[in-house]
Design a protein around this motif. Sequence first.
Motif, PDB file in Angstrom:
ATOM      1  N   ALA A  11     -28.987 -40.884 -41.159  1.00 23.22           N
ATOM      2  CA  ALA A  11     -29.731 -42.137 -40.976  1.00 23.22           C
ATOM      3  C   ALA A  11     -30.908 -41.926 -40.027  1.00 23.22           C
ATOM      4  CB  ALA A  11     -28.808 -43.231 -40.452  1.00 23.22           C
ATOM      5  N   ALA A  12     -30.689 -41.158 -38.968  1.00 19.23           N
ATOM      6  CA  ALA A  12     -31.771 -40.870 -38.023  1.00 19.23           C
ATOM      7  C   ALA A  12     -32.869 -40.032 -38.676  1.00 19.23           C
ATOM      8  CB  ALA A  12     -31.208 -40.147 -36.800  1.00 19.23           C
ATOM      9  N   MET A  13     -32.473 -39.108 -39.528  1.00 21.14           N
ATOM     10  CA  MET A  13     -33.471 -38.289 -40.225  1.00 21.14           C
ATOM     11  C   MET A  13     -34.331 -39.152 -41.158  1.00 21.14           C
ATOM     12  SD  MET A  13     -33.144 -35.142 -39.192  1.00 21.14           S
ATOM     13  CE  MET A  13     -33.570 -33.889 -40.361  1.00 21.14           C
ATOM     14  N   LEU A  14     -33.694 -40.026 -41.907  1.00 24.63           N
ATOM     15  CA  LEU A  14     -34.426 -40.901 -42.812  1.00 24.63           C
ATOM     16  C   LEU A  14     -35.329 -41.852 -42.029  1.00 24.63           C
ATOM     17  CD1 LEU A  14     -34.881 -41.813 -45.778  1.00 24.63           C
ATOM     18  CD2 LEU A  14     -33.129 -43.512 -45.369  1.00 24.63           C
ATOM     19  N   ALA A  15     -34.799 -42.407 -40.955  1.00 24.99           N
ATOM     20  CA  ALA A  15     -35.593 -43.332 -40.136  1.00 24.99           C
ATOM     21  C   ALA A  15     -36.789 -42.620 -39.501  1.00 24.99           C
ATOM     22  CB  ALA A  15     -34.713 -43.960 -39.056  1.00 24.99           C
ATOM     23  N   THR A  16     -36.602 -41.391 -39.066  1.00 25.53           N
ATOM     24  CA  THR A  16     -37.710 -40.615 -38.502  1.00 25.53           C
ATOM     25  C   THR A  16     -38.805 -40.411 -39.542  1.00 25.53           C
ATOM     26  OG1 THR A  16     -36.229 -39.466 -36.974  1.00 25.53           O
ATOM     27  CG2 THR A  16     -38.352 -38.422 -37.430  1.00 25.53           C
ATOM     28  N   GLY A  17     -38.405 -40.025 -40.747  1.00 24.92           N
ATOM     29  CA  GLY A  17     -39.378 -39.840 -41.821  1.00 24.92           C
ATOM     30  C   GLY A  17     -40.093 -41.128 -42.172  1.00 24.92           C
ATOM     31  N   ALA A  18     -39.353 -42.241 -42.205  1.00 27.63           N
ATOM     32  CA  ALA A  18     -39.963 -43.533 -42.536  1.00 27.63           C
ATOM     33  C   ALA A  18     -40.943 -43.970 -41.447  1.00 27.63           C
ATOM     34  CB  ALA A  18     -38.877 -44.589 -42.740  1.00 27.63           C
ATOM     35  N   LEU A  19     -40.593 -43.756 -40.188  1.00 26.00           N
ATOM     36  CA  LEU A  19     -41.499 -44.118 -39.094  1.00 26.00           C
ATOM     37  C   LEU A  19     -42.773 -43.280 -39.123  1.00 26.00           C
ATOM     38  CD1 LEU A  19     -38.998 -44.692 -36.154  1.00 26.00           C
ATOM     39  CD2 LEU A  19     -40.367 -46.404 -37.347  1.00 26.00           C
ATOM     40  N   ILE A  20     -42.628 -41.992 -39.422  1.00 24.55           N
ATOM     41  CA  ILE A  20     -43.806 -41.130 -39.534  1.00 24.55           C
ATOM     42  C   ILE A  20     -44.670 -41.582 -40.712  1.00 24.55           C
ATOM     43  CG2 ILE A  20     -44.561 -38.778 -40.086  1.00 24.55           C
ATOM     44  CD1 ILE A  20     -42.155 -37.794 -38.399  1.00 24.55           C
ATOM     45  N   SER A  21     -44.032 -41.964 -41.815  1.00 29.31           N
ATOM     46  CA  SER A  21     -44.774 -42.454 -42.978  1.00 29.31           C
ATOM     47  C   SER A  21     -45.563 -43.710 -42.643  1.00 29.31           C
ATOM     48  CB  SER A  21     -43.814 -42.749 -44.142  1.00 29.31           C
ATOM     49  OG  SER A  21     -43.352 -41.571 -44.725  1.00 29.31           O
ATOM     50  N   ALA A  22     -44.912 -44.662 -42.003  1.00 28.13           N
ATOM     51  CA  ALA A  22     -45.589 -45.914 -41.640  1.00 28.13           C
ATOM     52  C   ALA A  22     -46.726 -45.649 -40.652  1.00 28.13           C
ATOM     53  CB  ALA A  22     -44.586 -46.904 -41.060  1.00 28.13           C
ATOM     54  N   ALA A  23     -46.483 -44.776 -39.693  1.00 26.89           N
ATOM     55  CA  ALA A  23     -47.532 -44.454 -38.720  1.00 26.89           C
ATOM     56  C   ALA A  23     -48.699 -43.729 -39.392  1.00 26.89           C
ATOM     57  CB  ALA A  23     -46.955 -43.606 -37.587  1.00 26.89           C
ATOM     58  N   SER A  24     -48.418 -42.933 -40.390  1.00 23.27           N
ATOM     59  CA  SER A  24     -49.484 -42.242 -41.124  1.00 23.27           C
ATOM     60  C   SER A  24     -50.359 -43.235 -41.873  1.00 23.27           C
ATOM     61  CB  SER A  24     -48.890 -41.236 -42.104  1.00 23.27           C
ATOM     62  OG  SER A  24     -48.170 -40.240 -41.428  1.00 23.27           O
ATOM     63  N   ILE A  25     -49.736 -44.202 -42.507  1.00 24.99           N
ATOM     64  CA  ILE A  25     -50.519 -45.226 -43.216  1.00 24.99           C
ATOM     65  C   ILE A  25     -51.358 -46.015 -42.212  1.00 24.99           C
ATOM     66  CG2 ILE A  25     -50.403 -47.291 -44.661  1.00 24.99           C
ATOM     67  CD1 ILE A  25     -47.755 -46.157 -45.793  1.00 24.99           C
ATOM     68  N   PHE A  26     -50.792 -46.296 -41.044  1.00 21.97           N
ATOM     69  CA  PHE A  26     -51.538 -46.998 -40.002  1.00 21.97           C
ATOM     70  C   PHE A  26     -52.764 -46.189 -39.580  1.00 21.97           C
ATOM     71  CE2 PHE A  26     -52.370 -47.928 -35.505  1.00 21.97           C
ATOM     72  CZ  PHE A  26     -52.690 -49.269 -35.616  1.00 21.97           C
ATOM     73  N   GLU A  27     -52.604 -44.872 -39.467  1.00 18.33           N
ATOM     74  CA  GLU A  27     -53.734 -44.022 -39.107  1.00 18.33           C
ATOM     75  C   GLU A  27     -54.807 -44.044 -40.184  1.00 18.33           C
ATOM     76  OE1 GLU A  27     -54.644 -42.452 -36.291  1.00 18.33           O
ATOM     77  OE2 GLU A  27     -52.964 -43.602 -35.540  1.00 18.33           O
ATOM     78  N   TRP A  28     -54.393 -44.077 -41.447  1.00 18.98           N
ATOM     79  CA  TRP A  28     -55.372 -44.177 -42.534  1.00 18.98           C
ATOM     80  C   TRP A  28     -56.086 -45.523 -42.479  1.00 18.98           C
ATOM     81  CZ3 TRP A  28     -57.485 -40.305 -44.760  1.00 18.98           C
ATOM     82  CH2 TRP A  28     -56.788 -39.116 -44.883  1.00 18.98           C
ATOM     83  N   LEU A  29     -55.369 -46.560 -42.102  1.00 18.79           N
ATOM     84  CA  LEU A  29     -55.987 -47.876 -41.951  1.00 18.79           C
ATOM     85  C   LEU A  29     -57.078 -47.837 -40.880  1.00 18.79           C
ATOM     86  CD1 LEU A  29     -56.050 -50.935 -42.576  1.00 18.79           C
ATOM     87  CD2 LEU A  29     -54.223 -51.211 -40.914  1.00 18.79           C
TER      88      LEU A  29
END
Length: 142
Positions: free
Chosen positions: A52-70
Amino acid sequence: FRNRAMTEETHPILGLTEETLEAMLKRAIRNTLILGLIPALVLLVATGWRDAAMLATGALISAASIFEWLRLVRLINARTRKQKAQRGAILVIGFFLLRLIFFAAAIYVSLKCFHGSPIALLCGLGLAIATLLWEAIRLLRE
């Protein structure tokens, strides 16, 4: 033959406004977080906290990446309108590169400390692509 210019509709991508693009990226961030949280909770119950922590880490990095593209989209749009960006371009690009290093460190630390499934991490990291693809298809269909 009828006049092609009269019968063809404009492609949806040509009518893409800055506001539409920003709204799409914000929805992608929200959907990435939701699609990361729900399976992480399922994994927490099914396999334990590590996956669960691994998936959550990946999801947080994904969301932060989209934020950076924004943020980069906002900078590019301000530059094309010849307006002064909220922050300097060098600062935005510097933070972009710094966050890439931070994301790489977060991936490394999660692999070394959580000892969970790397597949769960990859699934979380792939959420950014999946939600952006979904939002792009949704935008083209409108």
